[in-house]
Write a protein that holds these residues in place. Structure first.
Motif, PDB file in Angstrom:
ATOM      1  N   TRP A 166     -38.717 -42.741  58.133  1.00  0.00           N
ATOM      2  CA  TRP A 166     -39.253 -43.823  58.960  1.00  0.00           C
ATOM      3  C   TRP A 166     -39.042 -43.505  60.437  1.00  0.00           C
ATOM      4  O   TRP A 166     -37.929 -43.180  60.849  1.00  0.00           O
ATOM      5  CB  TRP A 166     -38.577 -45.142  58.628  1.00  0.00           C
ATOM      6  CG  TRP A 166     -38.997 -46.249  59.546  1.00  0.00           C
ATOM      7  CD1 TRP A 166     -38.254 -46.798  60.571  1.00  0.00           C
ATOM      8  CD2 TRP A 166     -40.255 -46.917  59.563  1.00  0.00           C
ATOM      9  NE1 TRP A 166     -38.984 -47.770  61.195  1.00  0.00           N
ATOM     10  CE2 TRP A 166     -40.223 -47.866  60.606  1.00  0.00           C
ATOM     11  CE3 TRP A 166     -41.414 -46.808  58.808  1.00  0.00           C
ATOM     12  CZ2 TRP A 166     -41.290 -48.688  60.905  1.00  0.00           C
ATOM     13  CZ3 TRP A 166     -42.481 -47.642  59.098  1.00  0.00           C
ATOM     14  CH2 TRP A 166     -42.416 -48.567  60.134  1.00  0.00           C
ATOM     15  N   PHE A 216     -44.339 -43.705  58.412  1.00  0.00           N
ATOM     16  CA  PHE A 216     -43.473 -43.326  57.303  1.00  0.00           C
ATOM     17  C   PHE A 216     -44.131 -42.227  56.485  1.00  0.00           C
ATOM     18  O   PHE A 216     -45.336 -42.004  56.558  1.00  0.00           O
ATOM     19  CB  PHE A 216     -43.132 -44.526  56.410  1.00  0.00           C
ATOM     20  CG  PHE A 216     -44.267 -44.993  55.536  1.00  0.00           C
ATOM     21  CD1 PHE A 216     -44.391 -44.514  54.235  1.00  0.00           C
ATOM     22  CD2 PHE A 216     -45.205 -45.899  56.001  1.00  0.00           C
ATOM     23  CE1 PHE A 216     -45.439 -44.938  53.423  1.00  0.00           C
ATOM     24  CE2 PHE A 216     -46.241 -46.328  55.202  1.00  0.00           C
ATOM     25  CZ  PHE A 216     -46.365 -45.850  53.905  1.00  0.00           C
ATOM     26  N   TYR A 231     -35.111 -45.668  52.845  1.00  0.00           N
ATOM     27  CA  TYR A 231     -35.757 -45.171  54.056  1.00  0.00           C
ATOM     28  C   TYR A 231     -34.698 -44.600  54.991  1.00  0.00           C
ATOM     29  O   TYR A 231     -33.658 -45.218  55.194  1.00  0.00           O
ATOM     30  CB  TYR A 231     -36.515 -46.299  54.760  1.00  0.00           C
ATOM     31  CG  TYR A 231     -37.844 -46.600  54.109  1.00  0.00           C
ATOM     32  CD1 TYR A 231     -39.028 -46.242  54.722  1.00  0.00           C
ATOM     33  CD2 TYR A 231     -37.907 -47.228  52.869  1.00  0.00           C
ATOM     34  CE1 TYR A 231     -40.256 -46.506  54.129  1.00  0.00           C
ATOM     35  CE2 TYR A 231     -39.126 -47.501  52.266  1.00  0.00           C
ATOM     36  CZ  TYR A 231     -40.291 -47.133  52.900  1.00  0.00           C
ATOM     37  OH  TYR A 231     -41.502 -47.387  52.307  1.00  0.00           O
ATOM     38  N   ALA A 246     -37.877 -42.038  51.651  1.00  0.00           N
ATOM     39  CA  ALA A 246     -38.894 -42.146  52.691  1.00  0.00           C
ATOM     40  C   ALA A 246     -38.293 -41.849  54.056  1.00  0.00           C
ATOM     41  O   ALA A 246     -37.109 -42.077  54.290  1.00  0.00           O
ATOM     42  CB  ALA A 246     -39.497 -43.544  52.687  1.00  0.00           C
ATOM     43  N   THR A 284     -36.774 -47.246  46.887  1.00  0.00           N
ATOM     44  CA  THR A 284     -36.991 -46.153  47.829  1.00  0.00           C
ATOM     45  C   THR A 284     -36.149 -46.423  49.059  1.00  0.00           C
ATOM     46  O   THR A 284     -36.332 -47.437  49.731  1.00  0.00           O
ATOM     47  CB  THR A 284     -38.478 -46.043  48.224  1.00  0.00           C
ATOM     48  OG1 THR A 284     -39.250 -45.838  47.047  1.00  0.00           O
ATOM     49  CG2 THR A 284     -38.702 -44.887  49.183  1.00  0.00           C
TER      50      THR A 284
END
Length: 67
Positions: free
Chosen positions: A60, A46, A13, A58, A11
């Motif tokens: 952030w 997040f 960010y 994601a 994933t």
């Protein structure tokens, strides 16, 4: 963290000024929110999203006051 199975993806960010505003933009552009805004106490927030191609990523937001 090691992969739990060979198909497990990573994933990425993306740093944003506001997770809340970025989530709205994701939805406006046709993406999906998979996990809502979540606090990491003392670090930030997040949210996990999916784009229109099915890719997960994601958002952030740095915020030392996160609770």
């Amino acid at each position: 963290m090691p992969r739990m199975h060979p198909q497990q993806s990573i994933t990425n960010y993306v740093g944003v000024p506001s997770v809340t505003m970025a989530m709205k933009k994701v939805e406006k552009l046709g993406g999906t929110i998979c996990a809502p805004k979540t606090a990491v106490p003392g670090m930030g927030y997040f949210a996990i999203c999916q784009d229109t191609e099915g890719n997960t990523f994601a958002l952030w937001e740095m915020n030392q006051r996160a609770k």
